[in-house]
Design a protein around this motif. Structure first.
Motif, short mmCIF file in Angstrom:
data_model
loop_
_atom_site.label_atom_id
_atom_site.label_comp_id
_atom_site.label_asym_id
_atom_site.label_seq_id
_atom_site.Cartn_x
_atom_site.Cartn_y
_atom_site.Cartn_z
N ASN A 44 6.75 24.27 -69.89
CA ASN A 44 7.71 23.36 -69.28
C ASN A 44 8.63 24.14 -68.33
O ASN A 44 9.22 25.14 -68.73
CB ASN A 44 8.52 22.68 -70.37
CG ASN A 44 9.45 21.63 -69.84
OD1 ASN A 44 9.17 20.99 -68.84
ND2 ASN A 44 10.56 21.44 -70.53
N PRO A 45 8.77 23.72 -67.06
CA PRO A 45 9.63 24.45 -66.12
C PRO A 45 11.11 24.19 -66.40
O PRO A 45 11.77 23.43 -65.70
CB PRO A 45 9.19 23.92 -64.75
CG PRO A 45 8.67 22.56 -65.03
CD PRO A 45 8.08 22.60 -66.41
N SER A 46 11.60 24.83 -67.44
CA SER A 46 12.97 24.62 -67.91
C SER A 46 13.50 25.95 -68.45
O SER A 46 12.73 26.77 -68.97
CB SER A 46 12.95 23.58 -69.02
OG SER A 46 14.14 23.60 -69.76
N ALA A 47 14.80 26.14 -68.37
CA ALA A 47 15.42 27.36 -68.89
C ALA A 47 15.13 27.53 -70.38
O ALA A 47 15.01 28.66 -70.87
CB ALA A 47 16.92 27.35 -68.64
N THR A 48 14.99 26.44 -71.11
CA THR A 48 14.75 26.52 -72.55
C THR A 48 13.38 27.13 -72.86
O THR A 48 13.14 27.53 -73.99
CB THR A 48 14.87 25.14 -73.21
OG1 THR A 48 13.94 24.23 -72.61
CG2 THR A 48 16.28 24.60 -73.08
N SER A 49 12.50 27.23 -71.88
CA SER A 49 11.20 27.87 -72.08
C SER A 49 11.27 29.39 -72.01
O SER A 49 10.37 30.08 -72.48
CB SER A 49 10.19 27.38 -71.03
OG SER A 49 9.95 26.00 -71.17
N LEU A 50 12.33 29.91 -71.39
CA LEU A 50 12.46 31.36 -71.24
C LEU A 50 12.69 32.04 -72.58
O LEU A 50 13.11 31.42 -73.55
CB LEU A 50 13.62 31.68 -70.28
CG LEU A 50 13.50 31.14 -68.86
CD1 LEU A 50 14.78 31.44 -68.08
CD2 LEU A 50 12.28 31.71 -68.16
#
Length: 121
Positions: A44-50
């Motif tokens: 998912n292209p989201s900061a939470t994926s980092l």
């Protein structure tokens, strides 16, 4: 592992959603233990994926970002650069160390947020 070795660090697994296709933005986590066994898995292209112990490739219309978590290994960073250069379609690859992200980087993934290894609380 033998199957992955056939790709020599160039395997990319896409998860195409309708929203990602429209924006031409995708985030890939780089997995593997060396540049030869690396592969990119779309997340998912989201900061939470980092994740601070991982590396990621952010594909954007203006060129890719290679993001290196603070505690990621040098082998994983090398693999990320190799894979980013393989999938680069336009623009210049921008290497980003965790903690030195540009506003543009955060904008592409929907803004800053908490993720594994960092908290903004």
């Amino acid at each position: 592992l033998a199957f992955i070795n056939l790709f020599d660090g160039k395997m990319i697994v896409h998860y195409m959603s309708e929203s990602n296709a429209k924006e031409d933005i995708a985030l890939f986590e780089v997995l593997g233990t060396s540049p030869h066994t690396a592969r990119g898995l779309e997340v998912n292209p989201s900061a939470t994926s980092l994740n601070s112990s991982a590396c990621f490739i952010l594909r954007t219309p203006r060129g890719p970002f290679a993001w290196f978590g603070k505690t990621s290994s040098q082998d994983l960073r090398d693999a990320t650069v190799k894979l980013t250069l393989e999938m680069q379609e336009c623009g210049v690859m921008r290497a980003v160390q965790e903690g030195s992200e540009t506003p543009e980087f955060w904008q592409y993934i929907g803004g800053r947020d908490e993720y594994a290894g960092v908290s903004f609380a």
